[in-house]
Write an enzyme that holds these catalytic residues in place. Structure first.
Site, PDB file in Angstrom:
ATOM      1  N   ASP A   1      70.541  29.751  60.352  1.00 36.30           N
ATOM      2  CA  ASP A   1      69.323  28.943  60.331  1.00 36.30           C
ATOM      3  C   ASP A   1      68.548  29.062  61.644  1.00 36.30           C
ATOM      4  O   ASP A   1      69.046  29.606  62.633  1.00 36.30           O
ATOM      5  CB  ASP A   1      69.678  27.463  60.114  1.00 36.30           C
TER       6      ASP A   1
ATOM      7  N   TYR B   1      82.778  30.977  63.821  1.00 35.77           N
ATOM      8  CA  TYR B   1      81.729  30.352  64.624  1.00 35.77           C
ATOM      9  C   TYR B   1      82.366  29.601  65.788  1.00 35.77           C
ATOM     10  O   TYR B   1      83.520  29.175  65.710  1.00 35.77           O
ATOM     11  CB  TYR B   1      80.955  29.324  63.803  1.00 35.77           C
TER      12      TYR B   1
END
Length: 264
Positions: free
Chosen positions: A54, A113
Site C-alpha cells: 500500500d 515483513y
C-alpha cells in the site's frame, strides 16, 4: 519467452503503493516505464509481484518478474539502465533468469515483513515516514508472551480490514514471528507467513502494542482470534514502519541467487 526476476528496494513515502494507478506515482509504473525505454525493441510483459504494498509501505527485498520476446544479453547493463531511469526512492538490486513457469505472486510460498518501532519519550529525526513512534510505556515481556499464540494456521478475520474480507476465506498460516530489540530505543516485529490479508501486519502489531500497554485486562490474542471480529483487535498502525523484507519460493532455488546482491 525468457522470464526474469528483479530484486527491488523502495521507499514507500514517494509512491501511491506498488500497483499501477492512473495519474499517480507507483513503483510498478516507474519500473515498467523504465523497462519500456530500455527494451523498446524487445518488449517486456507487465510486471508480476510477490506483494502489492500500500501507499507508504517500504520494501527491502521485493521480487517481481517479467517476460520478453528475446533473451536479455547483459544483466549488468540492464541494472545500470534501470537505476538511471527509475525515480528517487526505487533501486533495482539484482536480476536473474527464472523458469518460464515462475510467477512472482503465484509461485511464492512465504512472505516476510518487519514493522519498525521507535520507543522513546523524545522525538527522533529518523522516525517520520520510517517507523512508528511508541510514546507510552510498553511491557515488552507481555508482548513476547502473546507472539507464539499467533503461530500456525488460524482464521485471522479479526486482524484484517472487515470490508476487504466480505465472503472471503481468512485462514492464513503464520510461520514465524519474533520481537527484535535492536537498541534501547529501537524495536521491530518480524513476521513470516504463507500470505497476508489487507492491513494484517499493521493491525497485528497495533494489537500487540495495545496488549503491551495494558489496554485490556481480559482480552488476549487467543480471545481476539476466537471472536473473528475486527472491532475486538487493536488499532491499525500507519504504513510508515512497515517493510516487505523477503519473498520465499520453495520450488525456485534460483531466487536464493537473486538475494545475493552483487558487490563492487
Amino acid at each position: 519467452m525468457p522470464n526474469y526476476a528483479l530484486l527491488v528496494e523502495y521507499d514507500g513515502t514517494h509512491f501511491n503503493g506498488w500497483q499501477k494507478q492512473k495519474n499517480l506515482p507507483t513503483v510498478q509504473s516507474s519500473i515498467e516505464s523504465a523497462l519500456g525505454i530500455i527494451l523498446r525493441r524487445n518488449p517486456a510483459s507487465r510486471l508480476s509481484v510477490a506483494g502489492r504494498t500500500d501507499t507508504g509501505v517500504h520494501a527491502l527485498g521485493m521480487v517481481c518478474n517479467f517476460k520478453t520476446e528475446h533473451p536479455i544479453p547483459n544483466f549488468h547493463k540492464l541494472l545500470v539502465s534501470l537505476n538511471a531511469l527509475t525515480p528517487t526512492g526505487v533501486s533495482v538490486k539484482n536480476v536473474v533468469e527464472v523458469p518460464s513457469d515462475f510467477h512472482a505472486r503465484f509461485s511464492c510460498t512465504g512472505r516476510e515483513y518487519i514493522y519498525k518501532l521507535y520507543y522513546s519519550k523524545y522525538e527522533s529525526s529518523f522516525v517520520e515516514g520510517r517507523a512508528f513512534w511508541v510514546k507510552g510505556h510498553i511491557d515488552w515481556e507481555r508482548v513476547k508472551k502473546q507472539l507464539q499464540v499467533l503461530v500456525g494456521e488460524k482464521d485471522f478475520r479479526s486482524f484484517t480490514k472487515a470490508k476487504s474480507m466480505a465472503g472471503k476465506r481468512a485462514v492464513r498460516e503464520i510461520l514465524a514471528i519474533q520481537l527484535e530489540n535492536l537498541s534501547p530505543e529501537w524495536y521491530q516485529i518480524r513476521i513470516r507467513a504463507n500470505g497476508f490479508m489487507h492491513n494484517m501486519v499493521r493491525i497485528t502489531v497495533g494489537t500487540l502494542l495495545d496488549i503491551g500497554k495494558g489496554r485490556w485486562e481480559s482480552r488476549s490474542i487467543d480471545s481476539i482470534l476466537e471472536e473473528k471480529n475486527r472491532t475486538q483487535a487493536g488499532v491499525t498502525l500507519p504504513p510508515d514502519g512497515l517493510y516487505f523484507v523477503r519473498a520465499y519460493y520453495e520450488d525456485h532455488p534460483e531466487i536464493h541467487e537473486l538475494y545475493k546482491i552483487p558487490l563492487p
